[in-house]
Write a protein that holds these residues in place. Structure first.
Motif, PDB file in Angstrom:
ATOM      1  N   MET A 134       0.935  -1.257  -0.004  1.00 49.10           N
ATOM      2  CA  MET A 134      -0.022  -0.095  -0.015  1.00 49.10           C
ATOM      3  C   MET A 134       0.758   1.351   0.074  1.00 49.10           C
ATOM      4  SD  MET A 134      -3.080  -1.208   2.483  1.00 49.10           S
ATOM      5  CE  MET A 134      -3.708   0.422   2.670  1.00 49.10           C
ATOM      6  N   ALA A 135       2.018   1.187   0.695  1.00 48.29           N
ATOM      7  CA  ALA A 135       2.904   2.398   0.871  1.00 48.29           C
ATOM      8  C   ALA A 135       3.446   2.573  -0.577  1.00 48.29           C
ATOM      9  CB  ALA A 135       3.672   2.187   1.957  1.00 48.29           C
ATOM     10  N   ILE A 136       3.774   1.503  -1.192  1.00 46.86           N
ATOM     11  CA  ILE A 136       4.391   1.737  -2.475  1.00 46.86           C
ATOM     12  C   ILE A 136       3.472   2.233  -3.755  1.00 46.86           C
ATOM     13  CG2 ILE A 136       5.336   0.358  -4.624  1.00 46.86           C
ATOM     14  CD1 ILE A 136       6.644  -1.457  -2.441  1.00 46.86           C
ATOM     15  N   ILE A 137       2.102   1.706  -3.617  1.00 43.29           N
ATOM     16  CA  ILE A 137       1.068   2.182  -4.230  1.00 43.29           C
ATOM     17  C   ILE A 137       0.905   3.675  -4.189  1.00 43.29           C
ATOM     18  CG2 ILE A 137      -1.301   1.979  -5.047  1.00 43.29           C
ATOM     19  CD1 ILE A 137      -1.108  -1.145  -4.415  1.00 43.29           C
ATOM     20  N   PHE A 138       0.786   4.172  -2.950  1.00 46.01           N
ATOM     21  CA  PHE A 138       0.589   5.479  -2.644  1.00 46.01           C
ATOM     22  C   PHE A 138       1.288   6.506  -3.527  1.00 46.01           C
ATOM     23  CE2 PHE A 138       0.234   9.035   0.046  1.00 46.01           C
ATOM     24  CZ  PHE A 138      -1.114   9.331   0.105  1.00 46.01           C
ATOM     25  N   VAL A 139       2.782   5.928  -3.168  1.00 46.93           N
ATOM     26  CA  VAL A 139       3.947   6.973  -3.663  1.00 46.93           C
ATOM     27  C   VAL A 139       4.061   6.810  -5.376  1.00 46.93           C
ATOM     28  CG1 VAL A 139       4.984   7.197  -1.673  1.00 46.93           C
ATOM     29  CG2 VAL A 139       5.829   5.633  -3.143  1.00 46.93           C
ATOM     30  N   SER A 140       3.780   5.597  -5.717  1.00 47.34           N
ATOM     31  CA  SER A 140       4.103   5.413  -7.316  1.00 47.34           C
ATOM     32  C   SER A 140       2.916   5.498  -7.952  1.00 47.34           C
ATOM     33  CB  SER A 140       4.894   3.877  -7.307  1.00 47.34           C
ATOM     34  OG  SER A 140       3.758   3.039  -7.303  1.00 47.34           O
ATOM     35  N   SER A 141       1.759   5.385  -7.720  1.00 49.35           N
ATOM     36  CA  SER A 141       0.684   5.420  -8.747  1.00 49.35           C
ATOM     37  C   SER A 141       0.553   6.903  -9.229  1.00 49.35           C
ATOM     38  CB  SER A 141      -0.415   4.894  -7.863  1.00 49.35           C
ATOM     39  OG  SER A 141      -1.072   5.678  -6.754  1.00 49.35           O
ATOM     40  N   PRO A 142       0.515   7.920  -8.419  1.00 46.86           N
ATOM     41  CA  PRO A 142       0.498   9.114  -8.999  1.00 46.86           C
ATOM     42  C   PRO A 142       1.483   9.453 -10.040  1.00 46.86           C
ATOM     43  CG  PRO A 142       0.512   9.578  -6.807  1.00 46.86           C
ATOM     44  CD  PRO A 142       0.804   7.885  -6.899  1.00 46.86           C
ATOM     45  N   PHE A 143       2.789   9.030 -10.079  1.00 53.12           N
ATOM     46  CA  PHE A 143       3.832   9.176 -10.751  1.00 53.12           C
ATOM     47  C   PHE A 143       3.325   8.430 -12.141  1.00 53.12           C
ATOM     48  CE2 PHE A 143       8.542   9.639 -11.517  1.00 53.12           C
ATOM     49  CZ  PHE A 143       8.629  10.150 -10.215  1.00 53.12           C
ATOM     50  N   TYR A 144       2.859   7.044 -12.150  1.00 47.61           N
ATOM     51  CA  TYR A 144       2.349   6.573 -13.427  1.00 47.61           C
ATOM     52  C   TYR A 144       1.094   7.191 -14.049  1.00 47.61           C
ATOM     53  CZ  TYR A 144       0.633   2.997 -16.453  1.00 47.61           C
ATOM     54  OH  TYR A 144       0.147   2.394 -17.839  1.00 47.61           O
ATOM     55  N   ILE A 145       0.421   7.543 -13.269  1.00 47.26           N
ATOM     56  CA  ILE A 145      -0.919   8.210 -13.660  1.00 47.26           C
ATOM     57  C   ILE A 145      -0.496   9.573 -14.422  1.00 47.26           C
ATOM     58  CG2 ILE A 145      -3.205   9.199 -13.052  1.00 47.26           C
ATOM     59  CD1 ILE A 145      -3.364   6.841 -10.945  1.00 47.26           C
ATOM     60  N   ARG A 146       0.148  10.347 -13.955  1.00 49.38           N
ATOM     61  CA  ARG A 146       0.746  11.725 -14.431  1.00 49.38           C
ATOM     62  C   ARG A 146       1.179  11.666 -15.688  1.00 49.38           C
ATOM     63  NH1 ARG A 146      -0.461  14.944 -16.207  1.00 49.38           N
ATOM     64  NH2 ARG A 146      -0.371  17.016 -16.119  1.00 49.38           N
ATOM     65  N   LEU A 147       2.304  10.659 -15.730  1.00 49.04           N
ATOM     66  CA  LEU A 147       3.021  10.352 -16.890  1.00 49.04           C
ATOM     67  C   LEU A 147       1.905   9.746 -18.196  1.00 49.04           C
ATOM     68  CD1 LEU A 147       6.302   9.412 -15.532  1.00 49.04           C
ATOM     69  CD2 LEU A 147       5.815  11.459 -16.778  1.00 49.04           C
ATOM     70  N   GLY A 148       1.053   8.783 -17.347  1.00 51.33           N
ATOM     71  CA  GLY A 148       0.301   8.252 -18.307  1.00 51.33           C
ATOM     72  C   GLY A 148      -0.501   8.994 -19.111  1.00 51.33           C
ATOM     73  N   ILE A 149      -1.186  10.104 -18.354  1.00 51.77           N
ATOM     74  CA  ILE A 149      -2.151  11.232 -18.730  1.00 51.77           C
ATOM     75  C   ILE A 149      -1.501  11.718 -19.845  1.00 51.77           C
ATOM     76  CG2 ILE A 149      -3.152  13.516 -18.090  1.00 51.77           C
ATOM     77  CD1 ILE A 149      -3.774  12.290 -15.395  1.00 51.77           C
ATOM     78  N   ALA A 150      -0.257  12.169 -19.759  1.00 49.03           N
ATOM     79  CA  ALA A 150       0.680  12.910 -20.792  1.00 49.03           C
ATOM     80  C   ALA A 150       0.864  11.851 -22.093  1.00 49.03           C
ATOM     81  CB  ALA A 150       1.891  13.297 -20.197  1.00 49.03           C
TER      82      ALA A 150
END
Lengths: 272, 243
Positions: A134-150
């Motif tokens: 959960m800690a990993i998802i919390f910090v890494s998912s915004p990274f992926y989503i932000r770059l994925g949106i781009a």
């Protein structure tokens, strides 16, 4: 004689490069390479490696599975509150990891917001591998989503429109047009998010604690070994540098690779 | 490249001097590296010193790596003695003693009344990691009580005693071994369970002036203050035992 401005540029670059690379280089020079390798096979290192790989892979699967549709939605749909959603996704990116740690406690801890509910269901999250995930998802998912949106926003809207006018439904457009075309960008986003998750420290040490073979990931093992066996800490650090370099190379190579395959496929499609 | 590197060092050196300059005037203050368990009491003894509180083992590592400390105050003789042997600090002196207690959250959902209850399944025990003084003392005490099997219930090994206190006072862990002096700041949130006197480990705190102390005089003054009447009174008011 070069112009002074050129000299300033070159000196600034040289200084910052020296400053950034010297510590990383020193990591490898402090003890001989064969010692680095032998430290990596120590019990602590192997246990940490297993915990890290297991939790990172599970967390990453969740991030890809939920993050990809999220990124697609935000990138392709215009709806009220869209910029709010975008800001909320970006918030964990700028949040200090220690804040993430207590926030996870406040939500999922035994005394937390969902504590009683989870307790009633017989679920206890803190100090488990689930907590690490959960800690990993919390910090890494915004990274992926932000770059994925781009990545999705970078697609040519004409291609998406063409897909639609040719009769493909939204689902078909997503799987057959958007996803393959954005694959390069998404892979880069995925690699960077994975690296961010692998390096997670602050939220993990608070929310999941540190126990060898259970919740002690590679960064936590470095911290724990700092005073017990500095050589193991160095070896783990050097190992993570190698992983980071590999991730960066992947990020640099993947887009050009996918572009290459797309270009090489394109003529055969068009020549008909 | 070599010129560039040299310039980096010059810049860093200049930054270092800048620091020294501000601390180097008439009211120069000691930089004290102190065990986490001294977090509350040391600022009472000398509010003006600059403090770095952490696990004693971390502090020792930092000093070995060249951190600009003036004084080391550790929760165990192990690290000061080691640094003394390595020629990094002056001869350490014992300035206080401490003892261990078991703490549980106020609501005590796991219903723990004694060390024996820690054996119950599902108990989440948090202790200090091996190599950290509180972690080593905890293992000694459990050995003395022939209760080392409760280590099976450990869910996290913390890097300093505050990590243990935090997780128990948050109510996320069911129990933890800490120094008696750590309880005061969280006494509203935890219940203390005393341990048998004969099982106690010998917890000695040692203080030493760092050999290359940037503020040498202030360092000696600080040590004298801690060993002096006023310092000792404040330490004992905080629950520490006499040396």
């Amino acid at each position: 004689m070069r112009r002074p401005f050129e000299v300033v540029l070159a000196v600034s670059t040289g200084l910052i490069l020296a400053f950034l690379l010297l510590p990383i280089l020193a990591l490898f020079l402090r003890i001989p390479p064969e010692d680095l390798l032998s430290q990596l096979t120590s019990e602590v290192a192997v246990d940490a490696l297993i915990v890290s790989v297991k939790t990172s892979v599970i967390a990453h699967a969740v991030v890809l599975l939920l993050g990809t549709p999220t990124a697609y939605l935000v990138a392709t749909r215009r709806f009220r509150g869209r910029s709010l959603v975008l800001t909320l996704i970006e918030l964990p990116l700028v949040l200090p990891p220690a804040v993430a740690g207590i926030a996870l406690f406040a939500a999922f801890g035994r005394a937390g917001l969902l504590g009683d509910t989870l307790d009633a269901a017989g679920i206890s999250i803190p100090f488990t591998q689930t907590a690490v995930v959960m800690a990993i998802i919390f910090v890494s998912s915004p990274f992926y989503i932000r770059l994925g949106i781009a990545a999705f926003e970078g697609l040519d809207p004409a291609l998406m429109d063409a897909s639609r006018t040719l009769g493909a439904g939204p689902r078909r457009t997503f799987f057959r047009v958007a996803l393959p075309l954005a694959a390069g960008g998404l892979s880069a986003a995925s690699a960077l998010a994975f690296a961010r998750g692998l390096g997670e420290f602050g939220a993990t040490i608070m929310f999941a604690g540190s126990l060898q073979g259970v919740t002690q990931t590679l960064p936590l093992a470095i911290y724990a070994q700092l005073d017990i066996d500095f050589d193991i800490a160095l070896a783990l650090g050097a190992f993570l540098v190698v992983v980071s370099v590999a991730v960066l190379l992947t990020v640099k190579l993947l887009p050009s690779w996918t572009r290459f395959t797309l270009i090489s496929l394109a003529p055969s499609g068009r020549s008909d | 490249m070599r010129k560039a590197l040299a310039l980096v060092f010059v810049l860093l050196f200049a930054a270092g001097c800048g620091n020294g300059g501000t601390g180097g005037d008439s009211n120069e203050q000691a930089t004290v590296f102190a065990a986490a368990s001294l977090t509350e009491v040391f600022p009472e003894i000398d509010p003006d010193a600059t403090y770095n509180f952490a696990g004693s083992d971390d502090l020792a590592t930092q000093i070995t790596e060249g951190a600009p400390a003036d004084v080391l105050a550790a929760a165990s003789p192990k690290y000061p003695d080691q640094l003394y042997e390595d020629g990094l600090v002056d001869k350490p002196e014992v300035f206080a003693t401490n003892k261990l207690v078991l703490i549980v959250p106020k609501d005590n959902t796991a219903n723990i009344q004694s060390v024996d209850d820690l054996r119950n399944e599902d108990v989440k025990l948090v202790i200090g990691a091996e190599g950290v003084p509180i972690g080593d003392y905890t293992r000694t005490v459990l050995e003395n009580m022939r209760a080392s099997d409760v280590l099976d219930q450990v869910v996290s090994e913390e890097d300093d005693v505050k990590g243990v206190v935090g997780k128990v006072s948050l109510g996320e862990a069911d129990a933890g071994f800490v120094y008696v002096t750590d309880v005061k700041p969280v006494k509203d949130k935890v219940t203390t369970i005393e341990l048998p006197e004969e099982a106690q480990a010998v917890v000695q705190y040692e203080i030493a002036v760092v050999k290359d102390a940037p503020h040498h005089d202030a360092a000696h003054e600080f040590v004298e203050q801690v060993l002096g009447e006023d310092g000792q009174a404040k330490l004992q008011a905080a629950g520490f035992g006499p040396p």
